[in-house]
Design an enzyme around this catalytic site. Structure first.
Site, PDB file in Angstrom:
ATOM      1  N   ASP A  98      23.390 -10.174  31.564  1.00  0.00           N
ATOM      2  CA  ASP A  98      22.199 -10.184  32.400  1.00  0.00           C
ATOM      3  C   ASP A  98      21.148 -11.041  31.699  1.00  0.00           C
ATOM      4  O   ASP A  98      20.831 -10.794  30.535  1.00  0.00           O
ATOM      5  CB  ASP A  98      21.693  -8.743  32.579  1.00  0.00           C
ATOM      6  CG  ASP A  98      21.135  -8.492  33.955  1.00  0.00           C
ATOM      7  OD1 ASP A  98      20.281  -9.279  34.377  1.00  0.00           O
ATOM      8  OD2 ASP A  98      21.545  -7.504  34.593  1.00  0.00           O
ATOM      9  N   ASP A 309      19.797  -1.034  41.470  1.00  0.00           N
ATOM     10  CA  ASP A 309      18.481  -0.940  42.103  1.00  0.00           C
ATOM     11  C   ASP A 309      18.556  -0.331  43.499  1.00  0.00           C
ATOM     12  O   ASP A 309      17.529  -0.158  44.151  1.00  0.00           O
ATOM     13  CB  ASP A 309      17.861  -2.342  42.248  1.00  0.00           C
ATOM     14  CG  ASP A 309      17.562  -3.004  40.907  1.00  0.00           C
ATOM     15  OD1 ASP A 309      17.246  -2.282  39.946  1.00  0.00           O
ATOM     16  OD2 ASP A 309      17.655  -4.249  40.836  1.00  0.00           O
TER      17      ASP A 309
HETATM   18  C1  GLC Z   1      15.564  -6.946  38.805  1.00  0.00           C
HETATM   19  C2  GLC Z   1      16.444  -5.888  38.198  1.00  0.00           C
HETATM   20  C3  GLC Z   1      15.660  -4.603  38.159  1.00  0.00           C
HETATM   21  C4  GLC Z   1      14.440  -4.824  37.283  1.00  0.00           C
HETATM   22  C5  GLC Z   1      13.618  -6.013  37.757  1.00  0.00           C
HETATM   23  C6  GLC Z   1      12.646  -6.456  36.708  1.00  0.00           C
HETATM   24  O1  GLC Z   1      15.259  -6.685  40.120  1.00  0.00           O
HETATM   25  O2  GLC Z   1      17.637  -5.778  38.890  1.00  0.00           O
HETATM   26  O3  GLC Z   1      16.418  -3.521  37.699  1.00  0.00           O
HETATM   27  O4  GLC Z   1      13.644  -3.676  37.296  1.00  0.00           O
HETATM   28  O5  GLC Z   1      14.421  -7.126  38.038  1.00  0.00           O
HETATM   29  O6  GLC Z   1      13.317  -7.015  35.628  1.00  0.00           O
END
Ligand code: GLC
Ligand code: CA
Length: 538
Positions: A98, A309
């Protein structure tokens, strides 16, 4: 279209905190993941997308990074990470990291320096202004926080502890590219790029997503990092339309392999977004999915119902009680027969469900607490009760409860106290039970992956054309996938009623279904019944 390995692969997402704990501290970790690689291999996937494991104060569970080139001690060490990459590779599985580069943690050394003084060499790594504008944070409240030290405001589109990096600064970009190359050299298989549609923003004009510099930066990133390597890159882009998706993923533009689009994931959002959900408009869902199927021609699609999410799809749009198994298989079949690269979120393959916790304090998610403060306490646009209804249905912790491995205490996830409540349904819904039942949701996923990767129909499923049938039907999702060799028909009943099969067809073979005894003579589909048929005519 030139064929790529990632056209054919299936990705499994791991949320490390909730996957497998190995040392009893109640938090999943890298050694835990390594111990479960054989399970992941059994499912048949080729790629793991690993949510962040970097050093982090964990305000947003690792999406707030304080050191991109180290592993947080709660997850393990860099050595554990190298072992994970090697052990996964040995099993033919690539690790996709990620990449969270719209922002860092406020504890990142760059930000610690940046806030020290206006002439600090790192000042321009972040976005500072004398006055805030009207921008709101995704997690509630203003997107600007006043910093006493230098008496200016810094911008954070997410939590206060997640200051936005200043992508206009070439030094920032160079540092990020170096870091990316450092990871690529360690043998990873690519990147999932967190909120990547934010990086070209024009803050003063309040243009955040799809900003003027976005594609220029992505092309630069591609050129300076992964462009000459054969990796998978997928951007998280809530703002993408099919036209924009082609800008990202048309191979001749040298940006990304594919993006995650969210148009189908926001159709039940109401006045206050996810916190005030509306009933699903099923016909609209079919139209949106079909639009993405037919309008991405130069680029490539991703396919998903779930991630860390989003609430669990069977709880959101299905029935996670009486028809949990049928329903989980229906969503799986409908998704995996579409064109694009499918993503499975941990626990989806055993039909895990949403959870309802008693009190607000039982929830851990920074978004839930930030938005509660904003919507309920400060702006008072939602009552406590209405907000909690939104949390039960849509809150992110629904997907983050620990993985349910077996019937033993704490579902085999930990010997300690789990960081987030384990779903009480774990004695029934768990991996061990799923593996021992040949009719479980798990084996439907396994079969779908096998059909896509190793069957006579692979090419049709991966590259065939798509056609939606019965577009306005309120109960059935019916579509065809076809090429010169095969004509496949998918029929899914999205309801709990018996629904007449309103399409005429001449079936030659049943490829997969979610009831054991479907016959082509049958005129009705049972609740959530779904079939994939090979038709006689091409
Ligand atoms: C993305 C991620 C989420 C996170 C956000 C800020 O949407 O998937 O989990 O809170 O970015 O990094
Ligand atoms: Ca642990």
């Amino acid at each position: 279209m030139e064929k790529k390995w990632w056209h054919k692969c299936v990705v499994y997402q791991i949320y490390p905190r909730s996957f497998q704990d190995s040392n009893g501290d109640g938090i999943g970790d890298i050694p835990g993941i390594i111990s479960r690689l054989d399970y992941i291999k059994t499912l048949g996937v080729d790629v793991i997308w690993l949510s962040p494991v970097y050093k982090s104060p964990m305000e947003d569970n690792g999406y707030d990074i304080s050191d991109y080139q180290d592993i947080d001690p709660i997850f393990g060490t860099l050595h554990d990470m190298d072992t994970l990459i090697t052990e996964a590779n040995k099993r033919g599985i690539k690790i996709v990291m990620d990449l969270v580069v719209n922002h860092t943690s406020s504890e990142h050394p760059w930000f610690i320096e940046s806030r020290k003084s206006k002439d600090n060499p790192y000042r321009d790594y972040y976005i500072w202004r004398k006055e805030p504008n009207g921008l709101r944070s995704v997690f509630g409240g203003s997107a600007w926080t006043y910093d006493e030290g230098t008496k200016e405001y810094y911008c954070h589109n997410f939590a206060k502890g997640q200051p936005d990096l200043n992508w206009e600064n070439p030094r920032v970009r160079e540092e990020i590219y170096q870091m990316m190359n450092w990871w690529l050299d360690r043998g990873i298989g690519g990147f999932r790029m967190d909120v990547i549609d934010y990086i070209g923003k024009d803050i003063d004009k309040e243009i955040i997503t799809n900003g003027p510099k976005l594609h220029e930066y992505l092309q630069e990133m591609n050129r300076k990092t992964f462009g000459y390597r054969d990796v998978l890159t997928v951007g998280e882009t809530w703002s993408a339309t099919p036209e924009i998706a082609e800008l990202y993923s048309d191979p001749s533009r040298n940006e990304l392999s594919m993006i995650f689009q969210f148009e189908h994931m926001t159709i039940d959002w109401g006045k206050w977004g996810k916190w005030t959900p509306k009933p699903l408009d099923f016909v609209k869902l079919k139209k949106i999915l079909s639009k993405w199927q037919t309008q991405i021609n130069k680029g490539w699609n991703s396919l998903f119902w779930n991630n860390h999410d989003l609430p669990r799809i069977i709880s959101r749009w299905g029935n996670d009680q009486e028809y949990r198994v049928e329903c989980a298989k229906m969503f799986a079949i409908v998704l995996h027969l579409l064109k694009g690269t499918p993503y499975i979120y941990q626990g989806e393959e055993i039909g895990m469900t949403n959870i309802k916790l008693e009190k607000l304090e039982d929830y851990q998610d920074v978004e839930i607490h930030g938005c509660y403060k904003d919507f309920v306490l400060e702006r008072k646009v939602l009552s406590n009760e209405d907000f909690m209804q939104g949390v039960y249905k849509m809150g992110r912790d629904n997907a983050r409860t620990p993985m349910q491995w077996n019937k033993s205490p704490n579902a085999g996830f930990t010997t300690g106290k789990p960081w987030l409540t384990i779903n009480p349904n774990y004695p029934v819904i768990n991996v061990e039970t799923a593996l021992s039942d040949k009719n479980s949701v798990f084996y439907t996923y396994k079969k779908l992956i096998d059909l896509r990767k190793n069957s006579d129909y692979s090419d049709t499923i991966i590259y065939g054309d798509y056609e939606l049938l019965l577009e306005n039907d309120k109960n059935l999702f019916v579509y065809r996938r076809y090429d010169d060799n095969y004509n496949l028909l998918v029929i899914a009943n999205f309801t709990e009623e018996h629904v007449p099969i309103k399409v005429k067809y001449n079936a030659e073979k049943l490829l997969i279904s979610n009831y054991p005894d479907f016959t082509p003579q049958q005129h009705f589909l049972r609740p959530y019944e779904t079939v994939v048929l090979r038709l006689k005519s091409k």
